[in-house]
Each structure stands twice: as structure tokens, then as C-alpha cells.
Scaffold this active site. Sequence first.
Site, PDB file in Angstrom:
ATOM      1  N   SER A  39      37.509  39.439 -27.857  1.00  0.00           N
ATOM      2  CA  SER A  39      38.316  39.155 -29.048  1.00  0.00           C
ATOM      3  C   SER A  39      37.401  38.960 -30.244  1.00  0.00           C
ATOM      4  O   SER A  39      36.228  38.559 -30.096  1.00  0.00           O
ATOM      5  CB  SER A  39      39.139  37.888 -28.835  1.00  0.00           C
ATOM      6  OG  SER A  39      39.701  37.420 -30.051  1.00  0.00           O
ATOM      7  N   TYR A  61      39.685  29.113 -26.219  1.00  0.00           N
ATOM      8  CA  TYR A  61      39.769  30.578 -26.211  1.00  0.00           C
ATOM      9  C   TYR A  61      38.552  31.218 -26.879  1.00  0.00           C
ATOM     10  O   TYR A  61      37.910  32.101 -26.305  1.00  0.00           O
ATOM     11  CB  TYR A  61      41.054  31.028 -26.910  1.00  0.00           C
ATOM     12  CG  TYR A  61      41.271  32.524 -26.889  1.00  0.00           C
ATOM     13  CD1 TYR A  61      41.793  33.153 -25.766  1.00  0.00           C
ATOM     14  CD2 TYR A  61      40.952  33.310 -27.999  1.00  0.00           C
ATOM     15  CE1 TYR A  61      41.995  34.533 -25.746  1.00  0.00           C
ATOM     16  CE2 TYR A  61      41.150  34.676 -27.988  1.00  0.00           C
ATOM     17  CZ  TYR A  61      41.672  35.281 -26.856  1.00  0.00           C
ATOM     18  OH  TYR A  61      41.856  36.651 -26.845  1.00  0.00           O
TER      19      TYR A  61
END
Length: 257
Positions: A149, A162
Site C-alpha cells: 500500500s 496497517y
Amino acid sequence: MRYDLQSMFDITGEVAVVTGASRGIGREIAMAMASLGAKVVLVSVSAMHLFKTVSDLQDQGFDVIGIPADTTKKDSIQAMADQVFQQFGKIDILINCAGVAHLENAIDFEEAMWNWVMEVNLKGTFLTCQAIGKYMVKQGKGRIVNLSSVLGLKGRAQDMAYSPSKAGMNQLTKSLAIEWAKDNINVNAVAPTFTQADAERGLLGDKAMYEKILSRIPKGRLCEMEWIVGPVIFLCSPCAEFVTGHILYVDGGWTVS
């Protein structure tokens, strides 16, 4: 020299394992690889969602099977890898898409949620690479793509697990690329920005956060899932023979702005 684009991107007959494949980007990647002639094994911890997806794709004529497995459990993921190799005699491609996220203020972020995100996103990716990698090392070839990501490079508020998990995935990708280069195994990552699916799942927070995220993307819009599929296919194809240890950002320019 004349170049044959079809052969440069040809993955016909390749055996590909896609984790987190019952929905979202994992499903899209599995479907794309099958449409290009690969034999695709869909893996998910959710058997119910997995077999529905497999049935849907088989009804469309795609060559896919499903194997339920928990990527955070070494025995479970090793059993999956063993089953794939026993059935097909090889494993050419691994795409790690299994992932979870949780947003919460730092002072309130619960240890259990931290552990959950880290186990799925980072530990699960390592265990899957390890289990599949054993076969790739033996056969002397393979392609691994980890779905990272933009947040592996750029942090954000309320994202205490995350972002660190994706940063860890990026470093894992680089370390594996170095160790397995001699075995002709390419290990790369694709790191997209937020997608419309993320917005629909409520992962962009409130309207203010949504607008702030959108303002950071020079292209001025969220990423569509099909725009992630192309870079993944590229990294799995003969065209990317000499690309390894690379984090390919599919972010509309976020990381360079």
C-alpha cells in the site's frame, strides 16, 4: 530484433496461487490471471465466500480451484502449498492479497487489534512466501507479488497497525528478493493508493479525511481495482524477468508529490 508482445506477457499454463482471493482485489487478480490462461488457485480463510467466488468464476469458464486456508497458521498454509504442488506438480506464481485494516486513535488502539492486523498482513505474507517459496526454490524459478500500500511509505492518523504492517511487507519483499535471486525467484510488491472499494468499506474515515486523501493524489481520483491488475500481471510475466525487489506504486502520483 522484433518483439512479440503476446509472448512477453504470456502466462498461459502457469500455476498461480492468490491469497485473499474470495473478494476485492484478490478476486480481480485471480480472474484476470485465469482469463490470460493461468491455472489459478484461490485461497481464503472464509470457505463460504471462497467457494461462491470459485463457483462464479468456473461458471464463466475459468480454470480455477479453491483451497480454504488461514495464512496466519503455518500448518494450514503449508498444507495448502503441499496440495497445490501435489495436484499441479509446480507453483509458478504467488500473489499475496490477504489483508485487513483497523482505524482507531493511537491512545485507544487495542493490543488485540494491533496483533490481528500484523498477523494477517505481515506474518501471513511471510508464512505464505515461506511455504510456497520452498517449492519455487526446488524448481529453480518463481514470481511472487505482495499487495502492499502507499501507506507503507506514507502514514496517516488513526492508522497505527496497517501502515507499519505494509512498511514491514515492503522490507520483507526486498529481503526475500535478495535471498532468492540466485534461485531465479523474483519478489516484488505492488503498492496502490486508496480505491473506491476502500471508500465503500468505510476505510477512508469521515468526509474530512476522505477529502484530505483525495487532495494528496495528483490525478485527483481514487484508484480503480482494474488499474492494480495490470502492474501485477506485468510483474508475473516474462517481461519483468529482471525486475526484483521493487515496490511498484500505483498511486496516481501520491508518493512523488
